[in-house]
Design a protein around this motif. Structure first.
Motif, short mmCIF file in Angstrom:
data_model
loop_
_atom_site.label_atom_id
_atom_site.label_comp_id
_atom_site.label_asym_id
_atom_site.label_seq_id
_atom_site.Cartn_x
_atom_site.Cartn_y
_atom_site.Cartn_z
N ASN A 615 0.79 -1.22 0.00
CA ASN A 615 0.00 0.00 0.00
C ASN A 615 0.83 1.28 0.00
O ASN A 615 0.34 2.32 -0.42
N HIS A 616 2.06 1.20 0.47
CA HIS A 616 2.85 2.43 0.55
C HIS A 616 4.33 2.09 0.66
O HIS A 616 4.71 0.94 0.93
N GLN A 719 -4.99 10.21 2.04
CA GLN A 719 -5.26 8.80 1.79
C GLN A 719 -5.19 8.56 0.30
O GLN A 719 -5.70 9.35 -0.51
N SER A 720 -4.54 7.48 -0.09
CA SER A 720 -4.55 7.02 -1.47
C SER A 720 -4.67 5.51 -1.44
O SER A 720 -3.83 4.83 -0.84
N ASN A 722 -5.36 2.14 -0.09
CA ASN A 722 -5.42 1.63 1.29
C ASN A 722 -4.28 2.16 2.15
O ASN A 722 -3.91 1.53 3.14
N PHE A 724 -2.47 5.54 4.25
CA PHE A 724 -2.66 6.84 4.89
C PHE A 724 -1.29 7.49 5.08
O PHE A 724 -0.27 6.81 5.18
N LYS A 762 -4.55 0.90 5.82
CA LYS A 762 -5.94 0.70 6.19
C LYS A 762 -6.11 -0.72 6.74
O LYS A 762 -5.59 -1.68 6.17
N LEU A 769 -9.85 7.27 6.89
CA LEU A 769 -8.86 8.31 7.21
C LEU A 769 -9.16 8.98 8.54
O LEU A 769 -8.25 9.24 9.34
N TRP A 772 -7.92 6.93 11.35
CA TRP A 772 -6.47 6.92 11.38
C TRP A 772 -5.94 8.25 11.91
O TRP A 772 -4.98 8.29 12.68
#
Length: 832
Positions: A615-616, A719-720, A722, A724, A762, A769, A772
């Motif tokens: 996710n990131h 948020q993009s 899943n 944050f 997420k 968001l 979170w």
């Protein structure tokens, strides 16, 4: 009432004078006698000892300095106003650029100031080259430091009369490759003054034109389809003609694309063209508004990517190789890389020959970066020479024999020999060229081809030895992976010596491994030793994205290529095989989290940390040159979700001018490097910036690229997909809402600022968001003993960032001093 045809601006004591009429740049080539240079590859060249000054000096600079330093500059042109310089917040008149041969530059600048009373004024003039100051036709003094890209300042006293005063400056310098060609004139003290610059339109109209350009920006941070348009919050009171000139970066060889448009009064949106009608890559749009005989200009940058045309990547590596070769052959800039791709798929003929012919002057004249052109040309000549026209083949051979392959051969060029990527290409070219023409005499070295090849081979082996020990000096750098791959692929495919070919093949795989571990779904994400605005902001069209697409199926193509077709041919024709285990690492699809700690550069001067999930991702440089003047280093970089544009990085601008040529620039690098620590999804970035540099730090934060974004006081959330993200500072954040980076930039005022970066996934406990934000919003940094920075993290507990760059968290100690060049990848537990 009579209209006032003047730009009028107050100037307070201590402020720069920033409105000028400029003449054209007078350029004259500066050749010295051919001579060899002493020196060798310098793996530390950008680790500057004095500010951001690069110490290597060419013979042309030595001779130029002997001729002109400390002497009154030579005026070589009469003043004739060509355009108005509008500052857009920059204190300088900055005409910096890139010149591929040594070139003497000279320009006039003129302004008119109105003094409330007669008196003496004290002015401070800053420049890197030379300058002469005139006031009302009388010479007020001159300066001639001529330090290459190194600013000097001198104070001058001039007599002002009450009323109108004409100030003129002649400024000149020797440009060698990247040249900081500018001056700044500060009004330190004297009578009260204001600018009163005569113009060809009413002052109110000119003010509106400047305000419209000052607020103007693209509607989106990048384009992968749809209509490209600029918008502004300021409507013009008169109809305007608009000229738009679209160019690539300084290496682009494509002719500018031009549009002539109308902007009716009252209209605030300027549609330009559909994305597919524009050239791909990061592009500079020079926008010129004209009302009557008065024109005002500004440059805007944005990425253009033909992602919709390209669609999803084919499923198999064989099909992706064919796609890559076809993409380069059909859509790349018309250079030797494209010619190679065309030859490799059977597209020989006049069009391909013309691409090679058009590239030869740069090689024949030893332009800087001609080595980038020469290596693929040698591949064309060696493998597909029988498909070239006979007369072209003869000219190619002549260019090969006349080229300067290293600094110990005589020449008078400013080719950059010192960096690792250029050194590889010079040595590769000498090795392969000598083997192609073994019995011919190479002009500059006076060696026979077989002798030239032997010298090149020895240097290639030495380069490989250095690489195998320390890897990339320009660490983890997105624009320089392809340059190294260009040379290594040529060696793998064409080297006569088996040991060189095998070592080059291993080096290729190693670079691809580093990319795989640092990439997030086809986009390099991490700290980089050298970066540019056009490589940071161009996420999808950067060549590494195309390489990831071909090798692993995620990414897109731009128009500029160095290595893609060579790598494709290594895979298609020469037996190179990329380890299958890299594919799931390059683009995570499961719930794995990876921590990747490694070092690069001689003596492991850069210690790099990277953490990613599907996710990131975020990467940073640990313990890297804290509080020193920077060059082009990006020391923290993050990406969220699957949207290529959903990326964040933080820096201290090296200059206020946007779309400039500074090293560091507004976005590429940091004026002063921050103290950076990272532990998994948490990072702390602490700035203590030089008083000589801009008084703010900032983050690239493209709000429209995120699924959701909010900025609240000292915090920003996004948020993009899943993923944050939170950015938090110890001073209020300003979201830039107008101008070139409207909607994409967060600023923190002041030179001492601490940023906290926190990413997250997420999950069932934090499904949105808002939840979170509630969990992480209260995080802060508190000082500890002996320079420690301490963060209480909701997931990791107490995280201690020590003054020696160690990190203590979750019962672990991360010590960058222990990180190896080979690196260590650790599969981490993820919070469910």
């Amino acid at each position: 009432m009579q209209a006032d045809f003047a730009l009028r601006r107050p100037v307070a004591s201590g402020q720069p004078i920033v409105y000028w009429r400029l003449g054209s740049i007078a350029e004259q080539r500066y050749d010295v006698a051919d001579q060899p240079m002493k020196g060798e590859m310098d793996p530390f060249f950008f680790l500057t000892k004095h500010k951001n000054f690069i110490p290597h000096e060419y013979p042309c600079r030595t001779e130029f300095v002997a001729e002109r330093r400390g002497k009154r500059p030579q005026i070589t042109a009469e003043f004739s106003a060509a355009r108005i310089w509008l500052p857009f917040a920059s204190p300088r008149v900055d005409l910096s650029g890139f010149w591929f041969r040594p070139t003497v530059l000279g320009s006039w600048a003129e302004t008119i100031i109105e003094a409330a009373s007669a008196g003496e004024a004290l002015l401070r003039l800053r420049t890197c080259g030379g300058a002469i100051l005139f006031a009302n036709g009388a010479e007020g003094g001159w300066m001639a430091p001529y330090g290459r890209n190194l600013e000097s300042a001198e104070d001058f006293r001039i007599a002002l009369k009450a009323g109108r005063n004409t100030i003129r400056i002649w400024f000149d310098d020797l440009a060698e490759r990247d040249a900081r060609y500018y001056f700044q004139l500060d009004y330190l003290s004297g009578p009260a003054i204001s600018i009163a610059l005569p113009i060809e339109v009413e002052g109110g109209v000119a003010n509106a034109m400047e305000a419209a350009l000052d607020d103007m920006h693209f509607e989106r941070p990048a384009y992968d389809g749809g209509e490209v348009a600029l918008v502004t919050g300021v409507a013009l009171p008169r109809d305007a003609k608009v000229a738009i000139e679209i160019e690539g970066d300084f290496m682009s060889i494509e002719a500018p694309v031009r549009f002539g448009l109308d902007l009716p009064k009252g209209q605030t949106r300027l549609p330009i063209a559909d994305t597919e009608q524009l050239p791909a890559d990061f592009r500079h749009f020079k926008v010129t508004l004209t009302v009557g005989d008065y024109s005002a200009s500004r440059v805007f940058g944005v990425e253009i990517c033909h992602a919709r045309r390209q669609g999803d990547a084919p499923a198999t590596i064989a099909a992706r190789i064919d796609e890559a070769l076809g993409e380069v052959a059909g859509h790349a800039e018309a250079d030797t890389v494209r010619a190679l791709a065309r030859l490799a798929i059977g597209q020989a003929g006049a069009e391909t020959d013309a691409m090679i012919s058009g590239a030869l002057p740069a090689i024949e004249d030893c332009h800087d970066c001609a080595d980038f052109i020469l290596v693929p040309l040698l591949w064309c000549r060696g493998v597909y020479g029988d498909r070239l026209a006979a007369d072209l083949r003869g000219r190619v051979d002549k260019a090969i024999l006349g080229y300067r392959y290293w600094m110990d051969e005589p020449g008078n060029d400013v080719q950059w020999y010192f960096s690792e990527n250029h050194a590889l290409l010079f040595h590769t070219a000498a090795y392969i060229a000598g083997g192609l023409l073994p019995d011919a005499r190479f002009v500059r070295s006076s060696r026979l081809g077989r002798e030239q090849s032997a010298v090149g081979a020895a240097r290639v082996r030495a380069w490989l030895y250095h690489f195998e020990a320390w890897e990339m000096a320009e660490f983890n750098s997105a624009p320089y992976f392809p340059i190294d791959l260009k040379g290594l692929c040529a060696l793998y495919a064409l080297a006569p010596d088996k040991d060189i070919a095998e070592r080059a093949g291993k080096a290729i795989i190693r670079l691809l491994e580093i990319v795989a571990r640092s990439a997030h779904h086809g986009m390099l994400t991490g700290a980089q030793g050298r970066s540019y605005e056009h490589t940071l902001r161009a996420a999808r069209s950067l060549e590494l994205s195309g390489i990831c697409r071909m090798v692993w199926g995620k990414g897109n193509y731009g128009m500029r290529f160095h290595a893609l077709p060579q790598l494709a041919l290594c895979l298609r024709d020469h037996g190179l095989s990329v380890p299958a285990e890299l594919a799931p690492i390059a683009s995570l699809a499961d719930d794995t989290a990876w921590e990747w700690a490694f070092a690069q550069g001689q003596d492991r001067f850069a210690r790099l940390y990277h953490h990613k999930t599907r996710n990131h991702a975020m990467g940073s440089a640990a313990g890297y040159r804290w509080n020193q003047w920077g060059y082009q280093e990006t020391v923290i970089h993050a990406r969220l979700g699957n949207n290529a544009d959903a990326q964040i990085w933080i820096n201290h601008p090296g200059e206020v001018l946007q779309s400039g040529y500074g090293r560091p620039s507004y976005w590429g690098g940091s004026g002063t490097l921050p103290r950076v620590h990272q532990y998994r999804d948490l990072a702390v970035v602490s700035f203590a910036c030089s008083d000589e540099q801009p008084d703010f730090t900032h983050a690239w934060f493209p709000a429209s690229a995120f699924d959701a974004a909010q900025v609240d006081g000292r915090r920003a959330f996004a948020q993009s997909g899943n993923a944050f993200a939170m950015l938090k500072t110890d001073v209020p954040l300003t979201q830039i809402k107008g101008g070139q980076t409207a909607g994409n930039e967060l600023r923190a005022a002041g030179r001492k600022t601490i940023w906290v970066v926190r990413l997250g996934d997420k999950n069932a406990d934090l499904p949105a968001l808002d939840a979170w934000v509630t969990a992480f919003a209260d995080m802060s940094v508190r000082p500890g003993a002996e320079g420690e920075l301490i963060v209480e993290d909701p997931e990791y507990g107490t995280v201690r960032f020590l003054a020696d760059a160690k990190v203590v968290a979750e019962g672990r100690i991360l010590n960058p001093a222990d990180w190896t060049v080979r690196g260590e990848a650790t599969r981490m537990q993820r919070r469910e």
